[in-house]
Write a protein that holds these residues in place. Structure first.
Motif, PDB file in Angstrom:
ATOM      1  N   SER A 121     -11.950  17.307 -21.829  1.00  0.00           N
ATOM      2  CA  SER A 121     -10.836  17.856 -21.068  1.00  0.00           C
ATOM      3  C   SER A 121     -10.547  17.025 -19.822  1.00  0.00           C
ATOM      4  CB  SER A 121     -11.140  19.299 -20.651  1.00  0.00           C
ATOM      5  OG  SER A 121      -9.997  19.901 -20.077  1.00  0.00           O
ATOM      6  N   PHE A 122      -9.395  17.248 -19.249  1.00  0.00           N
ATOM      7  CA  PHE A 122      -9.034  16.724 -17.943  1.00  0.00           C
ATOM      8  C   PHE A 122      -8.221  17.812 -17.259  1.00  0.00           C
ATOM      9  CE2 PHE A 122      -5.723  15.504 -20.901  1.00  0.00           C
ATOM     10  CZ  PHE A 122      -4.531  15.624 -20.208  1.00  0.00           C
ATOM     11  N   TYR A 123      -7.811  17.564 -16.036  1.00  0.00           N
ATOM     12  CA  TYR A 123      -7.013  18.584 -15.353  1.00  0.00           C
ATOM     13  C   TYR A 123      -5.854  17.933 -14.623  1.00  0.00           C
ATOM     14  CZ  TYR A 123      -9.196  17.587 -10.738  1.00  0.00           C
ATOM     15  OH  TYR A 123      -9.620  17.015  -9.570  1.00  0.00           O
ATOM     16  N   LEU A 124      -4.876  18.763 -14.294  1.00  0.00           N
ATOM     17  CA  LEU A 124      -3.661  18.314 -13.619  1.00  0.00           C
ATOM     18  C   LEU A 124      -3.695  18.716 -12.157  1.00  0.00           C
ATOM     19  CD1 LEU A 124      -1.127  19.501 -16.330  1.00  0.00           C
ATOM     20  CD2 LEU A 124      -1.599  17.111 -15.776  1.00  0.00           C
ATOM     21  N   TYR A 125      -3.143  17.863 -11.324  1.00  0.00           N
ATOM     22  CA  TYR A 125      -3.002  18.153  -9.889  1.00  0.00           C
ATOM     23  C   TYR A 125      -1.642  17.667  -9.433  1.00  0.00           C
ATOM     24  CZ  TYR A 125      -3.476  16.647  -4.928  1.00  0.00           C
ATOM     25  OH  TYR A 125      -3.264  16.381  -3.608  1.00  0.00           O
ATOM     26  N   THR A 126      -0.878  18.553  -8.840  1.00  0.00           N
ATOM     27  CA  THR A 126       0.363  18.167  -8.187  1.00  0.00           C
ATOM     28  C   THR A 126       0.510  19.029  -6.939  1.00  0.00           C
ATOM     29  OG1 THR A 126       2.694  17.613  -8.557  1.00  0.00           O
ATOM     30  CG2 THR A 126       1.954  19.737  -9.407  1.00  0.00           C
ATOM     31  N   PHE A 168      -1.132  20.018 -23.500  1.00  0.00           N
ATOM     32  CA  PHE A 168      -2.543  19.644 -23.497  1.00  0.00           C
ATOM     33  C   PHE A 168      -3.475  20.842 -23.315  1.00  0.00           C
ATOM     34  CE2 PHE A 168      -0.652  15.495 -22.287  1.00  0.00           C
ATOM     35  CZ  PHE A 168      -1.274  14.685 -23.226  1.00  0.00           C
ATOM     36  N   ASP A 169      -2.939  21.978 -22.853  1.00  0.00           N
ATOM     37  CA  ASP A 169      -3.721  23.197 -22.623  1.00  0.00           C
ATOM     38  C   ASP A 169      -4.904  22.917 -21.691  1.00  0.00           C
ATOM     39  OD1 ASP A 169      -4.438  25.874 -22.817  1.00  0.00           O
ATOM     40  OD2 ASP A 169      -5.738  25.538 -24.561  1.00  0.00           O
ATOM     41  N   ILE A 170      -4.596  22.618 -20.449  1.00  0.00           N
ATOM     42  CA  ILE A 170      -5.594  22.204 -19.466  1.00  0.00           C
ATOM     43  C   ILE A 170      -5.357  22.916 -18.135  1.00  0.00           C
ATOM     44  CG2 ILE A 170      -6.197  19.936 -20.385  1.00  0.00           C
ATOM     45  CD1 ILE A 170      -3.953  18.744 -18.727  1.00  0.00           C
ATOM     46  N   PRO A 171      -6.382  22.931 -17.264  1.00  0.00           N
ATOM     47  CA  PRO A 171      -6.228  23.554 -15.948  1.00  0.00           C
ATOM     48  C   PRO A 171      -5.268  22.765 -15.057  1.00  0.00           C
ATOM     49  CG  PRO A 171      -8.561  23.204 -16.491  1.00  0.00           C
ATOM     50  CD  PRO A 171      -7.753  22.435 -17.483  1.00  0.00           C
ATOM     51  N   LEU A 172      -4.684  23.485 -14.118  1.00  0.00           N
ATOM     52  CA  LEU A 172      -3.764  22.883 -13.148  1.00  0.00           C
ATOM     53  C   LEU A 172      -4.084  23.412 -11.765  1.00  0.00           C
ATOM     54  CD1 LEU A 172      -1.107  21.564 -12.056  1.00  0.00           C
ATOM     55  CD2 LEU A 172       0.099  23.603 -12.882  1.00  0.00           C
ATOM     56  N   VAL A 173      -4.149  22.509 -10.780  1.00  0.00           N
ATOM     57  CA  VAL A 173      -4.256  22.910  -9.377  1.00  0.00           C
ATOM     58  C   VAL A 173      -3.024  22.400  -8.644  1.00  0.00           C
ATOM     59  CG1 VAL A 173      -6.774  22.995  -9.389  1.00  0.00           C
ATOM     60  CG2 VAL A 173      -5.637  20.875  -8.733  1.00  0.00           C
ATOM     61  N   ILE A 174      -2.449  23.251  -7.793  1.00  0.00           N
ATOM     62  CA  ILE A 174      -1.238  22.909  -7.043  1.00  0.00           C
ATOM     63  C   ILE A 174      -1.546  23.078  -5.560  1.00  0.00           C
ATOM     64  CG2 ILE A 174       1.164  23.505  -6.588  1.00  0.00           C
ATOM     65  CD1 ILE A 174       1.351  24.548  -9.463  1.00  0.00           C
ATOM     66  N   GLN A 175      -1.459  21.985  -4.828  1.00  0.00           N
ATOM     67  CA  GLN A 175      -1.758  21.981  -3.393  1.00  0.00           C
ATOM     68  C   GLN A 175      -0.473  22.189  -2.594  1.00  0.00           C
ATOM     69  OE1 GLN A 175      -2.785  18.148  -1.574  1.00  0.00           O
ATOM     70  NE2 GLN A 175      -4.411  19.148  -0.414  1.00  0.00           N
ATOM     71  N   LEU A 195      -5.310  14.027 -13.634  1.00  0.00           N
ATOM     72  CA  LEU A 195      -4.014  13.386 -13.850  1.00  0.00           C
ATOM     73  C   LEU A 195      -3.018  13.962 -12.861  1.00  0.00           C
ATOM     74  CD1 LEU A 195      -2.005  11.600 -15.406  1.00  0.00           C
ATOM     75  CD2 LEU A 195      -1.726  13.483 -17.049  1.00  0.00           C
ATOM     76  N   ILE A 196      -2.340  13.087 -12.122  1.00  0.00           N
ATOM     77  CA  ILE A 196      -1.463  13.516 -11.031  1.00  0.00           C
ATOM     78  C   ILE A 196      -0.027  13.096 -11.314  1.00  0.00           C
ATOM     79  CG2 ILE A 196      -1.039  13.412  -8.543  1.00  0.00           C
ATOM     80  CD1 ILE A 196      -3.959  12.432  -8.240  1.00  0.00           C
ATOM     81  N   PRO A 197       0.861  14.027 -11.679  1.00  0.00           N
ATOM     82  CA  PRO A 197       2.291  13.709 -11.757  1.00  0.00           C
ATOM     83  C   PRO A 197       2.909  13.856 -10.360  1.00  0.00           C
ATOM     84  CG  PRO A 197       1.665  15.584 -13.189  1.00  0.00           C
ATOM     85  CD  PRO A 197       0.589  15.382 -12.184  1.00  0.00           C
ATOM     86  N   CYS A 198       3.587  12.824  -9.882  1.00  0.00           N
ATOM     87  CA  CYS A 198       4.168  12.881  -8.540  1.00  0.00           C
ATOM     88  C   CYS A 198       5.276  11.842  -8.421  1.00  0.00           C
ATOM     89  CB  CYS A 198       3.103  12.632  -7.464  1.00  0.00           C
ATOM     90  SG  CYS A 198       2.332  10.987  -7.539  1.00  0.00           S
ATOM     91  N   ALA A 199       6.118  11.999  -7.408  1.00  0.00           N
ATOM     92  CA  ALA A 199       7.105  10.967  -7.095  1.00  0.00           C
ATOM     93  C   ALA A 199       6.376   9.741  -6.564  1.00  0.00           C
ATOM     94  CB  ALA A 199       8.111  11.478  -6.078  1.00  0.00           C
ATOM     95  N   ILE A 200       6.930   8.569  -6.806  1.00  0.00           N
ATOM     96  CA  ILE A 200       6.205   7.338  -6.488  1.00  0.00           C
ATOM     97  C   ILE A 200       6.023   7.129  -4.981  1.00  0.00           C
ATOM     98  CG2 ILE A 200       8.220   5.807  -6.453  1.00  0.00           C
ATOM     99  CD1 ILE A 200       6.374   3.765  -8.005  1.00  0.00           C
ATOM    100  N   ASP A 201       6.775   7.837  -4.135  1.00  0.00           N
ATOM    101  CA  ASP A 201       6.561   7.684  -2.693  1.00  0.00           C
ATOM    102  C   ASP A 201       5.206   8.255  -2.258  1.00  0.00           C
ATOM    103  OD1 ASP A 201       7.405  10.303  -3.188  1.00  0.00           O
ATOM    104  OD2 ASP A 201       8.364  10.508  -1.229  1.00  0.00           O
ATOM    105  N   GLN A 202       4.572   9.085  -3.090  1.00  0.00           N
ATOM    106  CA  GLN A 202       3.256   9.635  -2.763  1.00  0.00           C
ATOM    107  C   GLN A 202       2.115   8.703  -3.183  1.00  0.00           C
ATOM    108  OE1 GLN A 202       2.902  12.689  -0.966  1.00  0.00           O
ATOM    109  NE2 GLN A 202       5.063  12.079  -0.761  1.00  0.00           N
ATOM    110  N   ASP A 203       2.444   7.612  -3.827  1.00  0.00           N
ATOM    111  CA  ASP A 203       1.426   6.712  -4.360  1.00  0.00           C
ATOM    112  C   ASP A 203       0.459   6.164  -3.309  1.00  0.00           C
ATOM    113  OD1 ASP A 203       0.536   5.157  -6.845  1.00  0.00           O
ATOM    114  OD2 ASP A 203       0.872   3.536  -5.403  1.00  0.00           O
TER     115      ASP A 203
END
Length: 521
Positions: free
Chosen positions: A206-211, A238-245, A357-365
């Motif tokens: 497994s892996f998890y998502l963070y955005t 993917f059926d995985i955990p997600l954390v949203i900050q 795995l982090i989906p984000c706008a590229i300005d956060q890179d």
């Protein structure tokens, strides 16, 4: 960014700002700098020393910050940013070095993947606080990939995702809205982070998502939904955990807001995020102001990151100066910490090997370049990233949308009438001046904001392509194109508003309570 003599606040007719406004002095300073820059271009930049240019750059950087803090008109800020970019080019010509705030010309660049290549002449300015371009088509993302050292999402990767998940790729992937991801050092395809993620998934790991979201106001606009729409799709397939900050602490440090308002905005924004359809049994939403005191695992990781990043590094990465408060300097560690699974012991049972795995706008890179640089030194896997393009303002693709300008955005609180009026009055058109010219020559879909918005929100690929063909051929007029967008957005926002009404304070509390999710680690 178009104004008389490319300087709108001060011209031959005088200054548009009031003499005692909070940023009038800044406008004057920038005007003097502009004159000096013009002189240097005429007489030769080499007549001034690198240190003199460095001091001018520092002053102009402070001028831009002051304009933003003083809520100056957007046109003034755009011109000031353009001047800042030109000064950076002049500085590089005379010093042979790229400008870094807080680092005089004698300093050498930092190493590793923490610092991107600097912008060259004509390039766009992209960082976590500023996105600026003079191109009506928007940011040149091909150049940005080269500067940031990321990798383009190729058709091969999208096809593999479809094979692995058994699902058609999301329209954001099909249309290049999520366009880039980060690679590790080796150049082979198997070394690309997303391929590693897919390898792990195929091997039942497994892996998890963070955005996340920086809550600077109660109302979110359509652009704010982009990472959440895509993240929900990733979580579903993917059926995985997600954390949203929710970085309410960041907004308190950067904005002229009270701590109470920032936390209240976080809760209100959480309602809009929940209304996107996230599953409470698979999703944890947290406010930094709340969670930092609740989780020793989270705070321990913040401290580990802080120990392994120097002050000189954060100045080079983020442009901090000696006048910035220490909260800003330490904040990047807080945004980095959710990249590591031990920050959420209640979800991952203390395991440190779960990749993020982090989906984000590229300005956060820049935050995550720093994070990836630190990760192996503190014993964690590097997070993988998927970068999105920017959602354009109604007035054009030159900048991101702004929550502070109601006419630059379609807000999630807008009525159907407001949506119609905003699009008809403010959406930048790629059409011709007259119906006759438009019928003969067609419109430019690449700069037309209504078409850009349809690229984000119209699901049907064939219909979107037909609209493009009709518009560029002249068969479809600008008013008809805007009507297509209005008819697409009105029901979408109405449905979102209905879902948000169902989100109670108790629902928010459930999502924001640290707890075990429906996964076993």
């Amino acid at each position: 960014m178009q104004c008389a003599n490319e300087w709108s606040c001060i011209s031959e007719t005088g200054c548009d700002c009031t003499p005692f406004s909070s940023w009038a002095a800044v406008c004057t300073l920038a005007h003097i700098l502009a004159d000096t820059m013009t002189d240097s271009q005429t007489d030769g930049a080499a007549t001034e020393s690198p240190m003199e240019f460095y001091e001018k750059l520092t002053a102009q950087g402070e001028a831009v910050k002051a304009l933003k803090t003083g809520k100056a008109p957007k046109e003034e800020i755009d011109v000031a940013v353009k001047l800042l970019l030109q000064l950076k080019l002049d500085y590089k010509r005379v010093s042979g070095q790229d400008y870094k705030a807080g680092c005089p010309p004698t300093d050498s660049p930092a190493s590793g993947e923490s610092v991107p290549a600097a912008a060259e002449d004509g390039d766009d300015l992209v960082d976590p606080w500023t996105v600026a371009t003079s191109n009506a088509k928007g940011i040149d993302y091909e150049k940005l990939i080269v500067r940031f050292g990321s990798s383009k999402i190729e058709a091969e990767l999208i096809e593999r995702m479809e094979r692995v998940t058994g699902q058609k790729a999301h329209r954001f992937l099909r249309r290049g809205i999520f366009f880039s991801h980060r690679r590790v050092q080796q150049p082979s395809p198997s070394a690309l982070d997303m391929h590693q993620i897919l390898d792990a998934y195929e091997n039942k790991k497994s892996f998890y998502l963070y955005t996340g979201r920086g809550p600077s106001s109660e109302a979110m606009h359509m652009g704010h939904l982009i990472p959440f729409i895509f993240t929900k799709w990733l979580q579903d397939v993917f059926d995985i955990p997600l954390v949203i900050q929710l970085t309410d602490d960041e907004k308190y440090l950067w904005k002229d807001l009270t701590l109470e308002d920032c936390h209240r905005y976080a809760v209100e924004n959480a309602k809009d995020i929940i209304a996107c359809g996230f599953d409470v049994n698979k999703t944890f939403i947290f406010s930094d102001l709340d969670y930092m005191g609740m989780s020793s695992g989270f705070y321990r990781n913040v401290v580990k990151i802080q120990k392994h990043v120097t002050f000189n590094q954060v100045k080079g990465i983020f442009g901090f100066t000696d006048s910035d408060c220490i909260g800003k300097i330490s904040f990047p560690a807080i945004q980095a910490a959710p990249s590591f699974s031990t920050s959420f012991p209640q979800i991952f049972n203390g395991r440190k090997d779960i990749q993020c795995l982090i989906p984000c706008a590229i300005d956060q890179d820049p935050y995550f370049r720093m994070t990836r640089d630190v990760a192996p030194r503190i014993g964690y896997p590097k997070p993988a990233l998927l970068h999105s393009t920017f959602f354009p303002a109604l007035q054009g693709a030159q900048t991101k949308m702004s929550a502070s300008d109601p006419n630059s955005s379609i807000f999630l609180t807008d009525t159907a009438k407001q949506i119609k009026n905003k699009i008809n009055k403010h959406a930048f058109s790629g059409g011709k001046d007259t119906v006759e010219e438009h019928r003969k020559h067609g419109g430019d879909a690449d700069v037309d904001v209504s078409f850009m918005y349809l690229t984000f929100f119209l699901e049907d690929d064939e219909k979107l392509e037909q609209i493009r063909q009709d518009y560029t051929s002249g068969a479809l007029l600008t008013g008809e194109l805007k009507k297509c967008l209005i008819e697409t957005l009105q029901p979408m926002i109405t449905q979102h508003q209905e879902r948000r009404k169902q989100v109670t304070d108790e629902t928010v509390k459930q999502f924001m309570t640290p707890r075990k999710l429906d996964f076993h680690f």
